[in-house]
Design an enzyme around this catalytic site. Structure first.
Site, PDB file in Angstrom:
ATOM      1  N   ASP A  57       0.879  -1.163   0.000  1.00 53.80           N
ATOM      2  CA  ASP A  57       0.000   0.000   0.000  1.00 53.80           C
ATOM      3  C   ASP A  57       0.924   1.222   0.000  1.00 53.80           C
ATOM      4  O   ASP A  57       1.850   1.293   0.812  1.00 53.80           O
ATOM      5  CB  ASP A  57      -0.851  -0.060   1.284  1.00 53.80           C
ATOM      6  N   SER A 123      -8.644  12.416 -13.819  1.00 55.91           N
ATOM      7  CA  SER A 123      -9.902  11.950 -14.408  1.00 55.91           C
ATOM      8  C   SER A 123     -10.719  13.104 -14.971  1.00 55.91           C
ATOM      9  O   SER A 123     -10.752  14.198 -14.381  1.00 55.91           O
ATOM     10  CB  SER A 123     -10.723  11.250 -13.326  1.00 55.91           C
ATOM     11  N   TYR A 147     -14.873  10.548  -5.189  1.00 55.56           N
ATOM     12  CA  TYR A 147     -13.832  10.023  -6.095  1.00 55.56           C
ATOM     13  C   TYR A 147     -13.250  11.165  -6.926  1.00 55.56           C
ATOM     14  O   TYR A 147     -12.025  11.358  -6.985  1.00 55.56           O
ATOM     15  CB  TYR A 147     -14.410   8.929  -7.009  1.00 55.56           C
ATOM     16  N   LYS A 151      -9.394  13.097  -6.834  1.00 55.18           N
ATOM     17  CA  LYS A 151      -8.475  13.312  -7.968  1.00 55.18           C
ATOM     18  C   LYS A 151      -8.142  14.805  -8.088  1.00 55.18           C
ATOM     19  O   LYS A 151      -7.006  15.175  -8.373  1.00 55.18           O
ATOM     20  CB  LYS A 151      -9.112  12.801  -9.270  1.00 55.18           C
ATOM     21  N   GLY A 292     -24.400  10.516  -7.548  1.00 57.82           N
ATOM     22  CA  GLY A 292     -23.032  10.950  -7.878  1.00 57.82           C
ATOM     23  C   GLY A 292     -22.755  11.013  -9.374  1.00 57.82           C
ATOM     24  O   GLY A 292     -21.714  11.511  -9.796  1.00 57.82           O
TER      25      GLY A 292
HETATM   26  N1  UFG Z   1     -23.788   2.792 -16.002  1.00 60.62           N
HETATM   27  C1  UFG Z   1     -24.977   2.087 -16.086  1.00 60.62           C
HETATM   28  N2  UFG Z   1     -25.004   0.805 -15.610  1.00 60.62           N
HETATM   29  C2  UFG Z   1     -23.918   0.198 -15.058  1.00 60.62           C
HETATM   30  C3  UFG Z   1     -22.699   0.928 -14.975  1.00 60.62           C
HETATM   31  C4  UFG Z   1     -22.673   2.227 -15.452  1.00 60.62           C
HETATM   32  O1  UFG Z   1     -25.979   2.612 -16.574  1.00 60.62           O
HETATM   33  O2  UFG Z   1     -24.015  -0.962 -14.629  1.00 60.62           O
HETATM   34  C5  UFG Z   1     -23.745   4.155 -16.535  1.00 60.62           C
HETATM   35  C6  UFG Z   1     -23.367   5.181 -15.480  1.00 60.62           C
HETATM   36  O3  UFG Z   1     -24.510   5.579 -14.787  1.00 60.62           O
HETATM   37  C7  UFG Z   1     -22.735   6.276 -16.339  1.00 60.62           C
HETATM   38  C8  UFG Z   1     -22.092   5.492 -17.493  1.00 60.62           C
HETATM   39  O4  UFG Z   1     -22.729   4.219 -17.516  1.00 60.62           O
HETATM   40  O5  UFG Z   1     -23.734   7.080 -16.862  1.00 60.62           O
HETATM   41  C9  UFG Z   1     -20.606   5.293 -17.296  1.00 60.62           C
HETATM   42  O6  UFG Z   1     -20.392   4.793 -15.994  1.00 60.62           O
HETATM   43  P1  UFG Z   1     -18.987   4.206 -15.505  1.00 60.62           P
HETATM   44  O7  UFG Z   1     -19.185   3.737 -14.104  1.00 60.62           O
HETATM   45  O8  UFG Z   1     -18.445   3.217 -16.490  1.00 60.62           O
HETATM   46  O9  UFG Z   1     -18.001   5.441 -15.557  1.00 60.62           O
HETATM   47  P2  UFG Z   1     -18.131   6.910 -14.896  1.00 60.62           P
HETATM   48  O10 UFG Z   1     -18.561   7.839 -15.964  1.00 60.62           O
HETATM   49  O11 UFG Z   1     -18.866   6.852 -13.627  1.00 60.62           O
HETATM   50  O12 UFG Z   1     -16.600   7.237 -14.658  1.00 60.62           O
HETATM   51  C10 UFG Z   1     -15.855   6.643 -13.637  1.00 60.62           C
HETATM   52  C11 UFG Z   1     -14.808   7.640 -13.251  1.00 60.62           C
HETATM   53  C12 UFG Z   1     -13.782   7.805 -14.351  1.00 60.62           C
HETATM   54  C13 UFG Z   1     -13.253   6.526 -14.770  1.00 60.62           C
HETATM   55  C14 UFG Z   1     -14.374   5.644 -15.189  1.00 60.62           C
HETATM   56  C15 UFG Z   1     -13.872   4.301 -15.590  1.00 60.62           C
HETATM   57  O13 UFG Z   1     -15.420   8.884 -12.997  1.00 60.62           O
HETATM   58  O14 UFG Z   1     -12.701   8.567 -13.857  1.00 60.62           O
HETATM   59  O15 UFG Z   1     -15.273   5.477 -14.085  1.00 60.62           O
HETATM   60  O16 UFG Z   1     -13.240   3.710 -14.515  1.00 60.62           O
HETATM   61  F1  UFG Z   1     -12.404   6.696 -15.821  1.00 60.62           F
END
Ligand code: UFG
Length: 345
Positions: A57, A123, A147, A151, A292
């Site tokens: 870690d 990010s 998160y 960052k 979020g």
């Molecule tokens: N989503 C769904 N169903 C799911 C998973 C996600 O509808 O099972 C939607 C989310 O609500 C979002 C989109 O798909 O609208 C993308 O979601 P992600 O969780 O894949 O990614 P995020 O946009 O939340 O981004 C996060 C971090 C980034 C990182 C990314 C990938 O904010 O920094 O995850 O790890 F790069």
């Protein structure tokens, strides 16, 4: 080259890219969301060994310092972090402690060992809910969850360090939504437990490991009501990091670059492109929004092209095709994978 989080999704692809380009690679990882099995595959693809791997870690400064004592580290790629938006809402202290505390421990150790060159994994999430339109690096930062805030805090710490100490060069890569897999199908995204991210979840539904996709929110102010993101292939993401290394000697200070495709795709777009490219159905339900989350995050990624002449070479169909190949070849991910005869650990 020291790679923190080198067993993780992006970190493991970065190790391949670095080994392919002749770098000596040392990894530290605590395997919080990864497995050491990945290194046999990294080495198989690259045809070279990772120099050394340490399970630790970053906040364990004594152990980290011993790594710097043992190896001559000239630069660090810092991927190690927790990355789930919902996880960060449930456990904010853990997120700040791991992501910010890990970064300050790394910085203190680098300082003690005279290492001043860092590529930091930030990010696009730092921009928060910015509304439609492309976000360039000067767009206001409004983190929407712990998160993203963690960052952003790391970026501010790094900027302060660079302001105070002219010997530091920090390249801060704000990448948007890395996804996909190595084209060999040997490396990919294999989170512990239920995937929090969209593309690995879609792939696990397609392979039959999960029943249906839950689409979080069908009432966003977007054309089809689902949230829009900028998905960038993990191979493009790590290529950008490798190109960054060539620019660590451009001059001191901190520079920030968006790493994205510059194209927005809704959740329904991802499902449609995945189904079409891979020839599989992805059953889904639209459920309430995930706390979020924001409606729209898409990069203006032109600054990195202007500065370094680098641009992504792959699109959403490539992301889906490669993620699907990894999922088909590894329906249970890395679980049960052997170390392979070519690993020396
Ligand atoms: N989503 C769904 N169903 C799911 C998973 C996600 O509808 O099972 C939607 C989310 O609500 C979002 C989109 O798909 O609208 C993308 O979601 P992600 O969780 O894949 O990614 P995020 O946009 O939340 O981004 C996060 C971090 C980034 C990182 C990314 C990938 O904010 O920094 O995850 O790890 F790069």
């Amino acid at each position: 080259m020291l790679v923190t989080g080198g067993a993780g999704f992006i970190g493991s692809h970065a190790c391949v890219e670095l080994l392919d380009h002749g770098y000596e690679v040392i990894v530290v990882d605590d395997y919080a969301n990864s497995t050491p099995h990945v290194f046999a595959r990294v080495e198989r693809i690259a045809g070279r060994f990772v120099g050394a791997v340490y399970e630790l870690d970053l906040r364990d400064r004594r152990a980290l310092s011993a790594v710097f004592d043992r190896h001559s580290v000239d630069a660090v790629m810092h991927f190690a972090a927790l990355k789930s938006v919902s996880g960060s809402l449930e456990a904010p202290v853990e997120y700040y402690d791991t992501n910010v505390g890990g970064t300050t421990a790394l910085l203190r150790t680098m300082h003690e060992h005279g290492v001043h060159r860092l590529v930091f994994s930030s990010s696009g999430a730092v921009y928060g809910d910015a509304g439609p339109g492309l976000l360039d690096e000067s767009a206001p930062v409004r983190p929407a969850n712990p998160y993203a805030a963690s960052k952003w805090l790391c970026e501010q710490i790094l900027a302060d360090v660079c302001r105070r100490r002219p010997e530091y060069t920090v390249l801060c890569m704000r990448y948007f939504n890395p996804a996909g897999a190595h084209p060999s199908g040997l490396l990919g995204e294999d989170p512990h437990g239920v995937p929090g991210n969209l593309v690995p979840y879609v792939a696990q539904v397609a392979v039959g490991r999960r029943e249906r996709l839950h689409i979080f929110g069908g009432d966003y102010p977007t054309p089809d009501g689902t949230a829009i993101r900028d998905y960038i292939h993990v191979m493009d993401t790590v290529e950008a990091h490798r190109v960054a290394l060539d620019h660590l000697s451009d001059g001191p200070g901190m520079r920030v670059f968006n790493i994205g495709l510059g194209q927005g795709s809704s959740v329904l777009d991802v499902v449609a492109v995945f189904s079409e490219t891979c020839g599989v159905q992805v059953p889904y339900d639209i459920v309430p929004r995930r706390p979020g989350d924001v409606a729209h995050v898409v990069a203006d990624a032109s600054a990195v092209t202007l500065a370094w002449g680098w641009r992504p070479a792959r699109n959403l169909a490539d992301i889906c095709r490669d993620a699907w190949r990894f999922q088909q070849l590894n329906p249970r991910g890395y679980a049960g994978a052997g170390r392979g005869p070519d690993s020396k650990r």
